[in-house]
Design a protein around this motif. Sequence first.
Motif, PDB file in Angstrom:
ATOM      1  N   TRP A 211       1.164  -9.241  12.561  1.00  0.00           N
ATOM      2  CA  TRP A 211       0.842  -8.379  11.419  1.00  0.00           C
ATOM      3  C   TRP A 211       1.833  -7.225  11.300  1.00  0.00           C
ATOM      4  O   TRP A 211       2.125  -6.766  10.184  1.00  0.00           O
ATOM      5  N   ASN A 212       2.360  -6.758  12.416  1.00  0.00           N
ATOM      6  CA  ASN A 212       3.409  -5.740  12.329  1.00  0.00           C
ATOM      7  C   ASN A 212       4.670  -6.302  11.690  1.00  0.00           C
ATOM      8  O   ASN A 212       5.310  -5.639  10.864  1.00  0.00           O
ATOM      9  N   LEU A 213       5.022  -7.536  12.049  1.00  0.00           N
ATOM     10  CA  LEU A 213       6.207  -8.165  11.473  1.00  0.00           C
ATOM     11  C   LEU A 213       6.040  -8.368   9.965  1.00  0.00           C
ATOM     12  O   LEU A 213       6.961  -8.092   9.185  1.00  0.00           O
ATOM     13  N   LEU A 214       4.856  -8.830   9.553  1.00  0.00           N
ATOM     14  CA  LEU A 214       4.613  -9.081   8.134  1.00  0.00           C
ATOM     15  C   LEU A 214       4.616  -7.802   7.298  1.00  0.00           C
ATOM     16  O   LEU A 214       4.918  -7.837   6.107  1.00  0.00           O
ATOM     17  N   LEU A 215       4.287  -6.676   7.915  1.00  0.00           N
ATOM     18  CA  LEU A 215       4.312  -5.403   7.184  1.00  0.00           C
ATOM     19  C   LEU A 215       5.676  -4.728   7.249  1.00  0.00           C
ATOM     20  O   LEU A 215       6.070  -4.022   6.317  1.00  0.00           O
ATOM     21  N   ILE A 216       6.402  -4.924   8.334  1.00  0.00           N
ATOM     22  CA  ILE A 216       7.719  -4.303   8.477  1.00  0.00           C
ATOM     23  C   ILE A 216       8.737  -4.970   7.562  1.00  0.00           C
ATOM     24  O   ILE A 216       9.571  -4.292   6.943  1.00  0.00           O
ATOM     25  N   ILE A 217       8.686  -6.301   7.441  1.00  0.00           N
ATOM     26  CA  ILE A 217       9.668  -7.023   6.620  1.00  0.00           C
ATOM     27  C   ILE A 217       9.658  -6.558   5.157  1.00  0.00           C
ATOM     28  O   ILE A 217      10.724  -6.237   4.605  1.00  0.00           O
ATOM     29  N   PRO A 218       8.505  -6.485   4.472  1.00  0.00           N
ATOM     30  CA  PRO A 218       8.538  -6.002   3.079  1.00  0.00           C
ATOM     31  C   PRO A 218       9.022  -4.565   2.963  1.00  0.00           C
ATOM     32  O   PRO A 218       9.724  -4.216   2.004  1.00  0.00           O
ATOM     33  N   ARG A 219       8.665  -3.733   3.943  1.00  0.00           N
ATOM     34  CA  ARG A 219       9.048  -2.326   3.867  1.00  0.00           C
ATOM     35  C   ARG A 219      10.561  -2.148   3.978  1.00  0.00           C
ATOM     36  O   ARG A 219      11.191  -1.502   3.131  1.00  0.00           O
ATOM     37  N   VAL A 220      11.168  -2.720   5.015  1.00  0.00           N
ATOM     38  CA  VAL A 220      12.609  -2.544   5.198  1.00  0.00           C
ATOM     39  C   VAL A 220      13.386  -3.285   4.110  1.00  0.00           C
ATOM     40  O   VAL A 220      14.464  -2.837   3.691  1.00  0.00           O
ATOM     41  N   THR A 221      12.849  -4.403   3.636  1.00  0.00           N
ATOM     42  CA  THR A 221      13.526  -5.140   2.567  1.00  0.00           C
ATOM     43  C   THR A 221      13.533  -4.342   1.271  1.00  0.00           C
ATOM     44  O   THR A 221      14.559  -4.267   0.575  1.00  0.00           O
ATOM     45  N   SER A 285     -12.299   8.203  13.377  1.00  0.00           N
ATOM     46  CA  SER A 285     -12.292   7.005  12.556  1.00  0.00           C
ATOM     47  C   SER A 285     -10.914   6.779  11.952  1.00  0.00           C
ATOM     48  O   SER A 285     -10.316   7.674  11.367  1.00  0.00           O
ATOM     49  N   MET A 286     -10.416   5.553  12.083  1.00  0.00           N
ATOM     50  CA  MET A 286      -9.086   5.228  11.606  1.00  0.00           C
ATOM     51  C   MET A 286      -9.110   4.573  10.226  1.00  0.00           C
ATOM     52  O   MET A 286      -8.074   4.417   9.594  1.00  0.00           O
ATOM     53  N   LYS A 287     -10.296   4.195   9.752  1.00  0.00           N
ATOM     54  CA  LYS A 287     -10.384   3.423   8.516  1.00  0.00           C
ATOM     55  C   LYS A 287      -9.843   4.195   7.329  1.00  0.00           C
ATOM     56  O   LYS A 287      -8.986   3.699   6.587  1.00  0.00           O
ATOM     57  N   LEU A 288     -10.296   5.430   7.136  1.00  0.00           N
ATOM     58  CA  LEU A 288      -9.860   6.218   5.987  1.00  0.00           C
ATOM     59  C   LEU A 288      -8.373   6.527   6.067  1.00  0.00           C
ATOM     60  O   LEU A 288      -7.658   6.457   5.055  1.00  0.00           O
ATOM     61  N   LYS A 289      -7.889   6.844   7.280  1.00  0.00           N
ATOM     62  CA  LYS A 289      -6.467   7.170   7.442  1.00  0.00           C
ATOM     63  C   LYS A 289      -5.575   5.978   7.110  1.00  0.00           C
ATOM     64  O   LYS A 289      -4.553   6.134   6.434  1.00  0.00           O
ATOM     65  N   THR A 290      -5.960   4.804   7.584  1.00  0.00           N
ATOM     66  CA  THR A 290      -5.129   3.633   7.331  1.00  0.00           C
ATOM     67  C   THR A 290      -5.171   3.207   5.859  1.00  0.00           C
ATOM     68  O   THR A 290      -4.158   2.780   5.307  1.00  0.00           O
ATOM     69  N   ILE A 291      -6.347   3.336   5.233  1.00  0.00           N
ATOM     70  CA  ILE A 291      -6.450   3.005   3.810  1.00  0.00           C
ATOM     71  C   ILE A 291      -5.546   3.919   2.993  1.00  0.00           C
ATOM     72  O   ILE A 291      -4.803   3.474   2.100  1.00  0.00           O
ATOM     73  N   LEU A 292      -5.589   5.212   3.309  1.00  0.00           N
ATOM     74  CA  LEU A 292      -4.749   6.175   2.601  1.00  0.00           C
ATOM     75  C   LEU A 292      -3.276   5.895   2.845  1.00  0.00           C
ATOM     76  O   LEU A 292      -2.457   5.912   1.911  1.00  0.00           O
ATOM     77  N   TYR A 293      -2.928   5.608   4.106  1.00  0.00           N
ATOM     78  CA  TYR A 293      -1.525   5.370   4.445  1.00  0.00           C
ATOM     79  C   TYR A 293      -0.994   4.137   3.733  1.00  0.00           C
ATOM     80  O   TYR A 293       0.060   4.190   3.078  1.00  0.00           O
ATOM     81  N   TYR A 294      -1.699   3.018   3.851  1.00  0.00           N
ATOM     82  CA  TYR A 294      -1.189   1.785   3.251  1.00  0.00           C
ATOM     83  C   TYR A 294      -1.261   1.817   1.727  1.00  0.00           C
ATOM     84  O   TYR A 294      -0.467   1.140   1.059  1.00  0.00           O
ATOM     85  N   GLY A 295      -2.170   2.613   1.189  1.00  0.00           N
ATOM     86  CA  GLY A 295      -2.174   2.797  -0.259  1.00  0.00           C
ATOM     87  C   GLY A 295      -0.921   3.508  -0.735  1.00  0.00           C
ATOM     88  O   GLY A 295      -0.258   3.079  -1.688  1.00  0.00           O
ATOM     89  N   VAL A 296      -0.589   4.619  -0.056  1.00  0.00           N
ATOM     90  CA  VAL A 296       0.602   5.391  -0.425  1.00  0.00           C
ATOM     91  C   VAL A 296       1.866   4.575  -0.194  1.00  0.00           C
ATOM     92  O   VAL A 296       2.756   4.510  -1.067  1.00  0.00           O
ATOM     93  N   MET A 297       1.972   3.924   0.966  1.00  0.00           N
ATOM     94  CA  MET A 297       3.183   3.162   1.271  1.00  0.00           C
ATOM     95  C   MET A 297       3.299   1.926   0.386  1.00  0.00           C
ATOM     96  O   MET A 297       4.412   1.506   0.035  1.00  0.00           O
ATOM     97  N   GLY A 298       2.163   1.338   0.008  1.00  0.00           N
ATOM     98  CA  GLY A 298       2.208   0.197  -0.902  1.00  0.00           C
ATOM     99  C   GLY A 298       2.733   0.598  -2.269  1.00  0.00           C
ATOM    100  O   GLY A 298       3.569  -0.106  -2.860  1.00  0.00           O
ATOM    101  N   LEU A 299       2.260   1.735  -2.794  1.00  0.00           N
ATOM    102  CA  LEU A 299       2.751   2.236  -4.075  1.00  0.00           C
ATOM    103  C   LEU A 299       4.233   2.590  -3.994  1.00  0.00           C
ATOM    104  O   LEU A 299       5.004   2.320  -4.926  1.00  0.00           O
TER     105      LEU A 299
END
Length: 412
Positions: A211-221, A285-299
């Motif tokens: 899952w780290n590989l699948l998230l790192i590839i789109p980001r660096v690309t 709790s990590m749920k809210l932090k990760t949702i916020l992080y991946y939302g911002v980074m996805g946008l």
Amino acid sequence: MEESFPFKYSLLEYLFTLVGLLLFLLDIVLDIWTVVSFYQDEAYVYMGVMIFLLVGSSVLLQVFSWLWYSDSLETKLDTKVEEFANGHLLIKPLHFFQLGVYLRYAGVIEISTTRFHQKANSFIEGVAVYLNHDLQMLRLFEAFSESAPQLILMMCRTLQRGELELITGLKILSSAAAIAFTVAMYHRCMRSFLEEKRKMSWISTGIYFLWNLLLIIPRVTALALFCSVLPCYIIAHFLSLWMLLVLGVWSQKTDHMESPGWEWLYRATVGLIWYFSWFNVSTGSMKLKTILYYGVMGLDTMMLLGFWCWKVFEYTGCWRSLNPYIAIPTLLVLYIAGILLKIIYYKWFHPNCDEKKIAKPIEQQKIRQSAAFYGDMVTDSLVSSSGAVAATLAQPVTGVLKRGRNMAANFY
């Protein structure tokens, strides 16, 4: 170390440390080869950026390594090689000449070898675990301060030249896999702090890596694609987002370094890691932090891909190399697959526990001091049991002990 939570440093982890040293040396050779290649191709801008990344990352690692050594220079260090370097006033010069990480490798290998040649001892194993934790954390810093930016630079160069070949694609994939592997090794290091979850299955490690590989590839690309068409704006993008991320780390009230001033260096480094990948730095709790992080980074990733798609038609080389109508959907699918796989990991494979269940060490200096009063036999008992004397000697820890336990608490 209390017997109720004994530390284990396995032969496999020892072998991974040796392999890590070999890869570290190989990485230096490949970096030099890349710089020479840029010079031969007369790509002086790329060569300058490459040298800046190499020097900047190396200095960052040496600064952290020296600060962490400084926490324990007034007391007896844990390995003979470190004691020798400290006794001959070599620790500071070694770090000045960018050799501090090799000293750490030597220390970990020495105490690991000692652990396998002597009778099993939870204290020796605990020292190996904590020293290896610092080493793995430095490798994590290196992965995102040097390897990830280098990967973007290599991809950007390939796109601008319009030479996306199979061998080049395999090199890019292997570089991304190396970054994800470093993250996975840090993940395995954290597992040493839990008794019931210490024997971590390779399925769990594989899912964490994937899952780290699948998230790192789109980001660096996405960053490489954006940089290939708008190279002058990538610095502005990095600085603006990085400062926002550093403020996000500050809001987590981190307490990783001994000095409040140097804590900002740690926060700045975590902000750099967050620019590429998620790294938890606080409890709760990590749920809210990760949702916020991946939302911002996805946008942000979508914005980068949008700018690339807008400008790519003006760059025929990039257009021949990569079709936007295929590349963008593919990257989005990889990003979504990575998030889904991460959800699966945290639902079924990640150990969740109370912070109180994380192994608490007894400071080595306290154990040494106790030998003068209780004798060697009682001292051995302190190391391997959870008796009343051991409980009395348990004190708030600092340095590597504090860092290891804090990061384990954050991780779980």
